[in-house]
Motif scaffolding. Structure first.
Motif, PDB file in Angstrom:
ATOM      1  N   SER A 262       0.709  -1.006   0.506  1.00  0.00           N
ATOM      2  CA  SER A 262       0.299  -0.405  -0.024  1.00  0.00           C
ATOM      3  C   SER A 262       0.659   1.779  -0.189  1.00  0.00           C
ATOM      4  O   SER A 262       2.294   1.592   0.937  1.00  0.00           O
ATOM      5  CB  SER A 262      -0.804   0.070   0.947  1.00  0.00           C
ATOM      6  OG  SER A 262      -1.482   1.002   1.471  1.00  0.00           O
ATOM      7  N   PRO A 263       0.597   2.544  -0.584  1.00  0.00           N
ATOM      8  CA  PRO A 263       1.283   3.562  -0.540  1.00  0.00           C
ATOM      9  C   PRO A 263       1.312   3.972   0.332  1.00  0.00           C
ATOM     10  O   PRO A 263       1.631   5.403   1.231  1.00  0.00           O
ATOM     11  CB  PRO A 263       0.697   4.000  -1.852  1.00  0.00           C
ATOM     12  CG  PRO A 263      -0.433   3.762  -1.896  1.00  0.00           C
ATOM     13  CD  PRO A 263      -0.598   2.204  -1.600  1.00  0.00           C
ATOM     14  N   ARG A 264       0.170   3.692   1.378  1.00  0.00           N
ATOM     15  CA  ARG A 264       0.454   4.601   2.709  1.00  0.00           C
ATOM     16  C   ARG A 264       0.724   3.801   4.195  1.00  0.00           C
ATOM     17  O   ARG A 264       0.654   2.840   3.962  1.00  0.00           O
ATOM     18  CB  ARG A 264      -1.485   4.605   2.806  1.00  0.00           C
ATOM     19  CG  ARG A 264      -2.523   5.299   1.767  1.00  0.00           C
ATOM     20  CD  ARG A 264      -3.952   6.100   1.981  1.00  0.00           C
ATOM     21  NE  ARG A 264      -4.116   6.366   3.697  1.00  0.00           N
ATOM     22  CZ  ARG A 264      -4.971   6.435   4.583  1.00  0.00           C
ATOM     23  NH1 ARG A 264      -6.463   6.109   3.769  1.00  0.00           N
ATOM     24  NH2 ARG A 264      -4.834   7.426   5.405  1.00  0.00           N
ATOM     25  N   GLY A 265       1.111   4.457   4.944  1.00  0.00           N
ATOM     26  CA  GLY A 265       2.245   4.170   5.642  1.00  0.00           C
ATOM     27  C   GLY A 265       1.109   3.618   6.990  1.00  0.00           C
ATOM     28  O   GLY A 265       0.078   4.575   6.597  1.00  0.00           O
ATOM     29  N   ASP A 266       1.961   2.935   8.008  1.00  0.00           N
ATOM     30  CA  ASP A 266       1.208   3.195   9.312  1.00  0.00           C
ATOM     31  C   ASP A 266       1.947   2.196  10.250  1.00  0.00           C
ATOM     32  O   ASP A 266       2.990   1.999   9.031  1.00  0.00           O
ATOM     33  CB  ASP A 266       0.178   1.791   8.646  1.00  0.00           C
ATOM     34  CG  ASP A 266      -1.222   1.947   9.999  1.00  0.00           C
ATOM     35  OD1 ASP A 266      -0.803   3.318  11.406  1.00  0.00           O
ATOM     36  OD2 ASP A 266      -2.096   0.938   9.577  1.00  0.00           O
ATOM     37  N   CYS A 267       1.851   2.034  11.354  1.00  0.00           N
ATOM     38  CA  CYS A 267       2.917   1.815  12.113  1.00  0.00           C
ATOM     39  C   CYS A 267       1.790   1.326  13.438  1.00  0.00           C
ATOM     40  O   CYS A 267       0.837   1.513  13.485  1.00  0.00           O
ATOM     41  CB  CYS A 267       4.155   2.612  13.356  1.00  0.00           C
ATOM     42  SG  CYS A 267       3.076   4.003  13.744  1.00  0.00           S
ATOM     43  N   ALA A 268       2.249   0.541  14.436  1.00  0.00           N
ATOM     44  CA  ALA A 268       2.029   0.224  15.720  1.00  0.00           C
ATOM     45  C   ALA A 268       2.475  -0.348  16.358  1.00  0.00           C
ATOM     46  O   ALA A 268       3.619  -0.667  16.622  1.00  0.00           O
ATOM     47  CB  ALA A 268       0.744  -1.370  14.840  1.00  0.00           C
ATOM     48  N   SER A 269       1.978  -0.333  18.242  1.00  0.00           N
ATOM     49  CA  SER A 269       2.539   0.037  19.005  1.00  0.00           C
ATOM     50  C   SER A 269       2.007  -0.555  19.960  1.00  0.00           C
ATOM     51  O   SER A 269       0.983  -0.758  20.062  1.00  0.00           O
ATOM     52  CB  SER A 269       3.944   0.896  19.196  1.00  0.00           C
ATOM     53  OG  SER A 269       2.707   1.641  19.815  1.00  0.00           O
ATOM     54  N   GLY A 270       2.870  -1.597  21.512  1.00  0.00           N
ATOM     55  CA  GLY A 270       1.883  -2.209  21.619  1.00  0.00           C
ATOM     56  C   GLY A 270       2.427  -3.011  23.134  1.00  0.00           C
ATOM     57  O   GLY A 270       3.597  -3.078  23.044  1.00  0.00           O
ATOM     58  N   TRP A 271       2.107  -3.049  24.078  1.00  0.00           N
ATOM     59  CA  TRP A 271       3.301  -3.670  25.262  1.00  0.00           C
ATOM     60  C   TRP A 271       2.020  -4.851  26.186  1.00  0.00           C
ATOM     61  O   TRP A 271       0.992  -4.698  26.263  1.00  0.00           O
ATOM     62  CB  TRP A 271       3.262  -2.293  26.699  1.00  0.00           C
ATOM     63  CG  TRP A 271       2.354  -1.640  27.240  1.00  0.00           C
ATOM     64  CD1 TRP A 271       2.340  -0.734  26.362  1.00  0.00           C
ATOM     65  CD2 TRP A 271       1.489  -2.092  28.502  1.00  0.00           C
ATOM     66  NE1 TRP A 271       0.631  -0.162  27.511  1.00  0.00           N
ATOM     67  CE2 TRP A 271       0.915  -1.310  28.837  1.00  0.00           C
ATOM     68  CE3 TRP A 271       1.332  -2.869  29.426  1.00  0.00           C
ATOM     69  CZ2 TRP A 271      -0.370  -1.121  29.852  1.00  0.00           C
ATOM     70  CZ3 TRP A 271       0.606  -3.128  30.206  1.00  0.00           C
ATOM     71  CH2 TRP A 271      -0.231  -2.304  30.672  1.00  0.00           C
ATOM     72  N   SER A 272       3.096  -5.357  26.628  1.00  0.00           N
ATOM     73  CA  SER A 272       1.957  -6.387  27.867  1.00  0.00           C
ATOM     74  C   SER A 272       2.898  -7.013  29.264  1.00  0.00           C
ATOM     75  O   SER A 272       3.915  -7.112  28.824  1.00  0.00           O
ATOM     76  CB  SER A 272       2.421  -8.231  27.006  1.00  0.00           C
ATOM     77  OG  SER A 272       1.643  -9.081  27.532  1.00  0.00           O
ATOM     78  N   ALA A 273       2.021  -7.449  29.574  1.00  0.00           N
ATOM     79  CA  ALA A 273       2.971  -7.662  31.130  1.00  0.00           C
ATOM     80  C   ALA A 273       1.899  -8.478  31.980  1.00  0.00           C
ATOM     81  O   ALA A 273       0.766  -8.733  31.471  1.00  0.00           O
ATOM     82  CB  ALA A 273       2.599  -6.311  32.209  1.00  0.00           C
ATOM     83  N   TRP A 274       2.710  -9.707  32.416  1.00  0.00           N
ATOM     84  CA  TRP A 274       2.364 -11.633  32.964  1.00  0.00           C
ATOM     85  C   TRP A 274       2.048 -11.159  34.319  1.00  0.00           C
ATOM     86  O   TRP A 274       3.588 -10.689  35.011  1.00  0.00           O
ATOM     87  CB  TRP A 274       2.560 -12.205  31.791  1.00  0.00           C
ATOM     88  CG  TRP A 274       3.663 -12.375  31.816  1.00  0.00           C
ATOM     89  CD1 TRP A 274       5.111 -13.236  32.619  1.00  0.00           C
ATOM     90  CD2 TRP A 274       4.915 -11.495  30.660  1.00  0.00           C
ATOM     91  NE1 TRP A 274       6.281 -13.081  32.366  1.00  0.00           N
ATOM     92  CE2 TRP A 274       5.944 -11.499  30.927  1.00  0.00           C
ATOM     93  CE3 TRP A 274       4.152 -11.148  29.587  1.00  0.00           C
ATOM     94  CZ2 TRP A 274       7.430 -12.007  30.048  1.00  0.00           C
ATOM     95  CZ3 TRP A 274       5.432 -10.321  28.798  1.00  0.00           C
ATOM     96  CH2 TRP A 274       7.024 -10.934  29.091  1.00  0.00           C
ATOM     97  N   ALA A 275       1.943 -12.663  35.356  1.00  0.00           N
ATOM     98  CA  ALA A 275       2.371 -12.850  36.216  1.00  0.00           C
ATOM     99  C   ALA A 275       2.072 -13.679  37.258  1.00  0.00           C
ATOM    100  O   ALA A 275       0.500 -14.060  36.281  1.00  0.00           O
ATOM    101  CB  ALA A 275       2.225 -11.530  37.318  1.00  0.00           C
TER     102      ALA A 275
END
Length: 351
Positions: A262-275
């Motif tokens: 796709s000519p359109r760019g994008d980005c994503a981010s995320g985090w996860s925590a566990w115990a």
């Protein structure tokens, strides 16, 4: 030998003593298998649950009661010499809302274990990031880790893979894969190979700091459709694990992962925590929370929230059960686009 054993060999080639001390590896290392021997094993992930799913406030057809065979791994290994061995893992999936049953060849590789500092694999083998996180967080039979759950990465792919442990007691660990980029489920090739890598440092037997990354076109180059972007991902994890306690968190950032064509760019981010905490040799409690911005440029208000909370019971070394509550919510401008609540019993059975 089970799939978890295959994954544990990634850790074994990168400092087996530490993971054995953590209780993250319980099977025999390849060097303990007699030359000429062939081993067969397997593992099943099962669940029986009640799921309520909603889209735009309306209950959807995916709401149901019933049982799923999430994974059925069959593992075959043959040892040719002190250095060379061959590994095969089939992956079968049957779910209530999918037909027909899916069958994949997840692992099919030739391995040369030249030393703790260098193990080479040729074929479809575990990738550096996903399996490593699962080893430290645990409870893979309940759900995938963050990156593969959101489909910003894969657990295995076809290519050439190198891993090992360096330095004092093997505390510096590395893994790198030059791969097709299409994952093991839909193998294909593009104009260029992709690369995924990880470097980890264990300050102690019970702690780890790791960073990783991915670069490539995900086998989408070539053919009649042009490519506009390169898919990239950066990963980080910090974790602590003993036989009684696990704590950890991971973070990822992906650029143009789904926008290669796709000519359109994008980005994503995320985090996860566990115990998780082991209360006695049979009972444990665990929890996890994920949060991700899945389309920061094209849909910046879209969010994914996921959580699980469970109680696990160890029936035997081969059988583990967990009563789990899961909730996922995808929102936009603070309004729920979709949500799901699931309550069930999950099982891991090895043989």
């Amino acid at each position: 030998m089970t799939v978890s054993s295959l994954l544990r060999r990634v850790a074994a080639g990168a400092g087996a003593a530490f993971f054995l001390a953590l209780g993250l590896a319980g099977g025999a290392h390849a060097a303990d298998t007699p030359v000429g021997a062939t081993t067969l094993g397997g593992k099943l992930f099962l669940d029986v649950s009640h799921l309520n799913a909603y889209r735009n406030g309306q209950r959807t057809a995916t709401s149901r009661n019933g049982a799923d065979l999430k994974r059925f791994y069959l593992d075959l290994e043959h040892r040719f010499s002190d250095v060379w061995s061959a590994h095969l893992t089939t992956d079968i999936n049957w779910a209530r809302d999918s037909s027909p049953t899916d069958l994949w060849l997840k692992h099919a590789y030739l391995q040369g274990a030249f030393s703790k500092a260098l193990v080479l694999r040729f074929g479809s083998a575990p990738l550096p990031w996903a399996g490593f996180v699962n080893q430290w967080s645990g409870y893979r039979y309940v759900d995938k880790e963050l990156v593969t759950r959101l489909k910003f990465g894969a657990s295995a792919d076809w290519g050439v893979h190198a891993l090992g442990a360096l330095g004092d007691r093997g505390r510096l660990q590395y893994a790198a894969s030059v791969i097709s980029g299409s994952s093991f489920k839909h193998p294909r090739t593009g104009d260029r190979p992709d690369v995924e890598a990880r470097v980890a440092w264990q300050p102690s037997a019970h702690s780890v700091l790791a960073v990783g990354g991915y670069d490539g076109e995900r086998a989408l180059g070539g053919g009649n459709l042009p490519t506009y972007h390169t898919a990239r991902r950066w990963d980080a994890m910090a974790a602590y694990a003993t036989q009684r306690v696990r704590l950890g968190a991971q973070y990822f950032r992906a650029v143009d992962w789904n926008q290669v064509r796709s000519p359109r760019g994008d980005c994503a981010s995320g985090w996860s925590a566990w115990a998780s905490v082991v209360l006695d040799p049979r009972w444990a409690v665990f929890a996890r929370y994920d949060r991700a911005d899945t389309s920061a440029s094209l849909d910046p208000s879209r969010r994914d929230h996921y959580a699980n909370l469970g109680v696990a019971y160890r029936v035997s070394r081969q059988v583990q059960l967990a009563a789990v509550y899961k909730r996922e919510r995808i929102s936009h401008e603070h309004l729920a686009l979709s949500s799901s609540n699931e309550l069930g019993v999950y099982a891991q059975i090895g043989f």
